[in-house]
Design an enzyme around this catalytic site. Structure first.
Site, PDB file in Angstrom:
ATOM      1  N   GLY A  53       0.790  -1.233   0.000  1.00 44.18           N
ATOM      2  CA  GLY A  53       0.000   0.000   0.000  1.00 44.18           C
ATOM      3  C   GLY A  53       0.817   1.276   0.000  1.00 44.18           C
ATOM      4  O   GLY A  53       0.331   2.315   0.456  1.00 44.18           O
ATOM      5  N   LYS A  54       2.039   1.234  -0.539  1.00 44.89           N
ATOM      6  CA  LYS A  54       2.893   2.433  -0.524  1.00 44.89           C
ATOM      7  C   LYS A  54       2.254   3.574  -1.316  1.00 44.89           C
ATOM      8  O   LYS A  54       2.189   4.711  -0.838  1.00 44.89           O
ATOM      9  CB  LYS A  54       4.268   2.093  -1.091  1.00 44.89           C
ATOM     10  CG  LYS A  54       5.051   1.078  -0.272  1.00 44.89           C
ATOM     11  CD  LYS A  54       6.421   0.814  -0.856  1.00 44.89           C
ATOM     12  CE  LYS A  54       6.358   0.179  -2.235  1.00 44.89           C
ATOM     13  NZ  LYS A  54       5.701  -1.149  -2.230  1.00 44.89           N
ATOM     14  N   ASP A 125       6.709   9.238  -4.931  1.00 45.06           N
ATOM     15  CA  ASP A 125       6.366   7.815  -4.994  1.00 45.06           C
ATOM     16  C   ASP A 125       7.396   7.066  -5.831  1.00 45.06           C
ATOM     17  O   ASP A 125       8.084   7.656  -6.671  1.00 45.06           O
ATOM     18  CB  ASP A 125       4.967   7.644  -5.587  1.00 45.06           C
ATOM     19  CG  ASP A 125       4.398   6.256  -5.327  1.00 45.06           C
ATOM     20  OD1 ASP A 125       4.673   5.696  -4.248  1.00 45.06           O
ATOM     21  OD2 ASP A 125       3.676   5.722  -6.201  1.00 45.06           O
ATOM     22  N   GLU A 126       7.493   5.754  -5.607  1.00 44.33           N
ATOM     23  CA  GLU A 126       8.475   4.906  -6.299  1.00 44.33           C
ATOM     24  C   GLU A 126       9.894   5.452  -6.118  1.00 44.33           C
ATOM     25  O   GLU A 126      10.742   5.409  -7.023  1.00 44.33           O
ATOM     26  CB  GLU A 126       8.138   4.788  -7.790  1.00 44.33           C
ATOM     27  CG  GLU A 126       6.743   4.284  -8.093  1.00 44.33           C
ATOM     28  CD  GLU A 126       6.502   2.819  -7.717  1.00 44.33           C
ATOM     29  OE1 GLU A 126       7.432   2.171  -7.203  1.00 44.33           O
ATOM     30  OE2 GLU A 126       5.380   2.327  -7.922  1.00 44.33           O
ATOM     31  N   ALA A 127      10.172   5.939  -4.921  1.00 47.45           N
ATOM     32  CA  ALA A 127      11.441   6.630  -4.665  1.00 47.45           C
ATOM     33  C   ALA A 127      12.647   5.717  -4.790  1.00 47.45           C
ATOM     34  O   ALA A 127      13.763   6.204  -5.012  1.00 47.45           O
ATOM     35  CB  ALA A 127      11.410   7.263  -3.277  1.00 47.45           C
TER      36      ALA A 127
END
Length: 239
Positions: A53-54, A125-127
């Protein structure tokens, strides 16, 4: 000066410094009469395996801050949609800035402020797919420009090795938190590691980043496994 005027905070906001300029020459955050920032910014990294759930948490955080009147920018890199947006497996989506190798996150904020758009925070996000320079830029935005940065991503790749950007975030972040939504291996144990599956088998060699999905029919797919079954390569009865 009236008492009311003396009590009111004074905004000392200035344009962000350009490349090569001293960032200490003018923080863009509003400051009180004693010169201290009105808001102490922070760099926070939220991590976990696939399906925890990031991206959902990233969009929820953006919603919560925006609801309280804060203004932010949402960024991503190699989203599952392959487009400039943050998408989730439960159907949520939000437009985002695609982070390319040559994008400077400080320039992103600088350009927004030049257009009169306030930026209080970044949602990244998606770091784990960002490069190391991007992580340094995140820290710079926090330390010198009083902009909050909330990064979300994986910690380890399909080989169970840390992504370089994730490692740097572990080293630099003011706060690191594992997302608490539990992901299960096929056996019922807690899912910890992201396995890459090609041709029905777990592979342990190849490029660090290869686009795939969790669907069983995908040529390249990913499956979250517990440590025991990741190490043995056992994908379970449906594998």
């Amino acid at each position: 000066m009236t008492d009311d005027a003396a009590a009111a905070p004074i905004c000392l906001a200035r344009p962000l410094p350009g490349p090569g300029e001293d960032p200490g020459g003018g923080c863009a955050a509003a400051r009180a009469v004693d010169g201290r920032p009105l808001h102490a910014a922070a760099l926070k990294f939220f991590w976990g395996p696939m399906d925890c759930g990031k991206s959902t948490m990233a969009l929820q955080m953006n919603y919560n801050h925006a609801r309280q009147g804060r203004r932010g920018l949402v960024t991503t890199r190699i989203d599952r949609s392959l487009g400039p947006q943050v998408t989730t497996r439960i159907g949520l989506a939000h437009a985002a800035v695609e982070v390319t190798d040559d994008l400077d996150l400080r320039d992103l904020v600088r350009d927004a402020w030049a257009e009169g758009v306030r930026v209080d925070y970044l949602i990244c996000d998606e770091a784990s797919f960002y490069n190391l320079e991007h992580v340094e830029q995140m820290a710079d935005l926090v330390d010198n420009y009083d902009v909050d940065v909330y990064a979300f991503g994986l910690a380890t790749d399909f080989r169970s090795c840390l992504f370089p950007a994730a490692q740097r975030l572990f080293e630099l972040a003011d706060e690191v938190a594992r997302i608490q939504v539990e992901v299960l291996c096929w056996c019922g144990r807690e899912g910890l590691l992201n396995a890459r599956v090609v041709g029905g088998r777990v592979v342990r060699e190849g490029a660090q980043v290869v686009i795939g999905d969790t669907a069983d029919t995908a040529d390249v797919r990913y499956q979250v496994l517990c440590r025991r079954h990741y190490r043995s390569g056992d994908l379970g009865p449906r594998g």
